[in-house]
Design a protein around this motif. Sequence first.
Motif, mmCIF file in Angstrom:
data_model
loop_
_atom_site.group_PDB
_atom_site.id
_atom_site.type_symbol
_atom_site.label_atom_id
_atom_site.label_comp_id
_atom_site.label_asym_id
_atom_site.label_seq_id
_atom_site.Cartn_x
_atom_site.Cartn_y
_atom_site.Cartn_z
ATOM 1 N N VAL A 1 -9.932 -0.373 -12.876
ATOM 2 C CA VAL A 1 -10.224 0.983 -12.405
ATOM 3 C C VAL A 1 -11.104 1.712 -13.420
ATOM 4 O O VAL A 1 -10.877 1.630 -14.627
ATOM 5 C CB VAL A 1 -8.919 1.779 -12.194
ATOM 6 C CG1 VAL A 1 -9.219 3.235 -11.834
ATOM 7 C CG2 VAL A 1 -8.072 1.128 -11.105
ATOM 8 N N TYR B 1 -16.260 -0.029 -5.589
ATOM 9 C CA TYR B 1 -15.835 0.903 -4.549
ATOM 10 C C TYR B 1 -15.600 2.270 -5.165
ATOM 11 O O TYR B 1 -14.739 2.437 -6.022
ATOM 12 C CB TYR B 1 -14.565 0.367 -3.885
ATOM 13 C CG TYR B 1 -13.855 1.335 -2.971
ATOM 14 C CD1 TYR B 1 -14.540 2.282 -2.210
ATOM 15 C CD2 TYR B 1 -12.461 1.281 -2.839
ATOM 16 C CE1 TYR B 1 -13.873 3.161 -1.370
ATOM 17 C CE2 TYR B 1 -11.780 2.148 -2.000
ATOM 18 C CZ TYR B 1 -12.488 3.091 -1.273
ATOM 19 O OH TYR B 1 -11.819 3.962 -0.444
ATOM 20 N N VAL C 1 -6.321 6.420 -5.172
ATOM 21 C CA VAL C 1 -6.885 5.090 -4.924
ATOM 22 C C VAL C 1 -6.898 4.254 -6.206
ATOM 23 O O VAL C 1 -6.774 3.027 -6.160
ATOM 24 C CB VAL C 1 -8.314 5.215 -4.335
ATOM 25 C CG1 VAL C 1 -9.282 5.814 -5.343
ATOM 26 C CG2 VAL C 1 -8.831 3.868 -3.849
ATOM 27 N N ILE D 1 -12.732 -0.492 -8.919
ATOM 28 C CA ILE D 1 -12.605 0.735 -8.138
ATOM 29 C C ILE D 1 -12.938 1.900 -9.051
ATOM 30 O O ILE D 1 -12.484 1.954 -10.195
ATOM 31 C CB ILE D 1 -11.176 0.885 -7.560
ATOM 32 C CG1 ILE D 1 -10.979 -0.032 -6.352
ATOM 33 C CG2 ILE D 1 -10.900 2.315 -7.131
ATOM 34 C CD1 ILE D 1 -10.954 -1.492 -6.655
ATOM 35 N N ALA E 1 -5.139 0.625 -6.687
ATOM 36 C CA ALA E 1 -5.900 -0.516 -7.186
ATOM 37 C C ALA E 1 -5.173 -1.197 -8.339
ATOM 38 O O ALA E 1 -5.097 -2.439 -8.400
ATOM 39 C CB ALA E 1 -7.294 -0.071 -7.622
ATOM 40 N N ASN F 1 0.851 -1.187 0.000
ATOM 41 C CA ASN F 1 0.000 0.000 0.000
ATOM 42 C C ASN F 1 0.886 1.236 0.000
ATOM 43 O O ASN F 1 1.949 1.259 0.626
ATOM 44 C CB ASN F 1 -0.902 0.012 1.244
ATOM 45 C CG ASN F 1 -1.835 -1.188 1.277
ATOM 46 O OD1 ASN F 1 -2.425 -1.543 0.267
ATOM 47 N ND2 ASN F 1 -1.962 -1.820 2.435
ATOM 48 N N LYS G 1 -6.326 -4.609 -9.771
ATOM 49 C CA LYS G 1 -7.768 -4.371 -9.735
ATOM 50 C C LYS G 1 -8.149 -3.396 -10.853
ATOM 51 O O LYS G 1 -7.479 -2.376 -11.047
ATOM 52 C CB LYS G 1 -8.187 -3.776 -8.386
ATOM 53 C CG LYS G 1 -8.287 -4.792 -7.270
ATOM 54 C CD LYS G 1 -9.568 -5.602 -7.394
ATOM 55 C CE LYS G 1 -9.715 -6.575 -6.238
ATOM 56 N NZ LYS G 1 -11.013 -7.278 -6.275
ATOM 57 N N THR H 1 -10.863 -2.031 -1.468
ATOM 58 C CA THR H 1 -10.224 -2.269 -2.763
ATOM 59 C C THR H 1 -10.080 -3.757 -3.033
ATOM 60 O O THR H 1 -10.371 -4.235 -4.138
ATOM 61 C CB THR H 1 -8.829 -1.598 -2.805
ATOM 62 O OG1 THR H 1 -9.006 -0.182 -2.696
ATOM 63 C CG2 THR H 1 -8.100 -1.903 -4.102
ATOM 64 N N THR I 1 -9.798 1.525 3.320
ATOM 65 C CA THR I 1 -9.821 1.648 1.861
ATOM 66 C C THR I 1 -9.138 0.453 1.210
ATOM 67 O O THR I 1 -9.508 0.041 0.109
ATOM 68 C CB THR I 1 -9.154 2.972 1.417
ATOM 69 O OG1 THR I 1 -9.368 3.162 0.025
ATOM 70 C CG2 THR I 1 -7.660 2.977 1.694
ATOM 71 N N HIS I 2 -8.150 -0.132 1.892
ATOM 72 C CA HIS I 2 -7.453 -1.300 1.341
ATOM 73 C C HIS I 2 -8.365 -2.531 1.335
ATOM 74 O O HIS I 2 -8.377 -3.302 0.377
ATOM 75 C CB HIS I 2 -6.182 -1.575 2.143
ATOM 76 C CG HIS I 2 -5.310 -0.377 2.311
ATOM 77 N ND1 HIS I 2 -4.867 0.368 1.240
ATOM 78 C CD2 HIS I 2 -4.810 0.223 3.432
ATOM 79 C CE1 HIS I 2 -4.128 1.375 1.685
ATOM 80 N NE2 HIS I 2 -4.088 1.311 3.004
#
Length: 489
Positions: free
Chosen positions: A397, A295, A386, A379, A390, A198, A395, A373, A369-370
Amino acid sequence: MTIRLIVHVPRDAKPIMRLLQEYAKDDLKIVLSLGDKDADIKASSLSKMSRQRGKSGHLMFGTEFTGMRHSVISNPSYFEDMERFVDHLQRAGPAYSYKPHHLQNLQDYIDYYHILLDVVADRIIECQATHMLFFDVPHLGYDTIFYQAGLALGLKPLLLTHSLFPRKFFSMRTMHDLGNFPVSENCNSPYKIEGSSNLDLFYMKSIGQGEQITGRITPSSLLNLLIYIALRNPKKILKPLWIADKVRRMNAIYGAFPKWRDPFAHFFDTSDIAYFEHMAEFEQRHINLEKKFIYFAMQLQPEMTTSAIGQKYRDQVLAIEDLARVLPPDIKIYVKENPKQMGFARGPMFFHRLSRIKAVEIVPSYTSTHTLTDAAVAIASISGTVGWEALCKNKPVICFGNTWYAGLPGVLKFNENTTWLDIQKISVDHNQLELRTGTLVSRAHNGILHRNFMRELPNFDKPTNEKIVASTILSLLKGELDCTFSSAG
């Protein structure tokens, strides 16, 4: 040909500008500077409508209508530009500043916009400027008006902004270029991305993740209440019951939020009490992470990341509404408020709009937030960090504004034609992400623009950094060096 430059000079950039002039010699002349009192124009006097003068006086003194603004208002983007200026100038409004301007309504803002446009356009023509330089994307009102007028009058702009990559900064010609770089260009040095880590961002160090003990009213918040009374409503000092009620409500708010959430540490306005009382209603909610959800991380307002590069989606509820419109019924939108947000731009109608969106659930402020995610289908953000976090975790986006990572694999830029099928197709190829990020980093420039980013680096050589940045800016202004981002991207 000599570069005749208009520049907004933040405090951090003063040594860089001195070196720039030294290196350029006769190739560059600063014909107009915005900044502190030692600049030609005291920049904040334009947004706060004060009488403070710069080195060459006050921009407004002794002026009269010339009609020079016509070239700006005849632009197709006139209404969009004016709306953006109004949004930016609200930073100096009563709900966000102890010493605000006194504009009351939309017509006031429109009138001031036209007056400033005319004066600024006249001044630009008078000084025969050819270029303009900004050390960030214009978003403060006074820089916005010079940027818009300069573009309309044919000046060549150069916009710089910091990056999250160590000792690197970005450049572009217009704010619309942010995130655009050639698709066909690839370097041979991938940028290593650790997917499980992170980001350790200095401006988020005080923000907690996960449920914690609640807080209590602080001396700084009481001081801000007294400052509010002294500057805005001094008669209230004679009404102890009014003060006691505000202290009671403030204390209840502190008791509803995690200790790290200090609602009134930096500013107090009565509208903030109503905002935090409303947000406190969501603190006891249970969020089901087993559901399918997107999210949506809300961003701070007013701020450059929303007001300037968010484009029409600086209206963040509009982004959520447009996203909800394309989602199937079984997909929720988990909305987390920005942990630094105050009551500005968060009135009752804001929450009423959100409540009308069936897919939306507002999560408690302590929700990590982690965790969100990791559990989300995707996201969504206007332009927030963020999104980059991600991507690092592979992840997908969805971004709504212009952001530096918009051109990377795994990012979908939302538009009016986006469908749920488009969102489902987003995927992150980690190898390709590292390659494209490597290309982006190779197009960034060496150096640091703002002192906040210097504090994180041990043994940082500030004089050497200033020389490198000044030399780079000169090459960019002369066209000898390509910008990081361009419309051709």
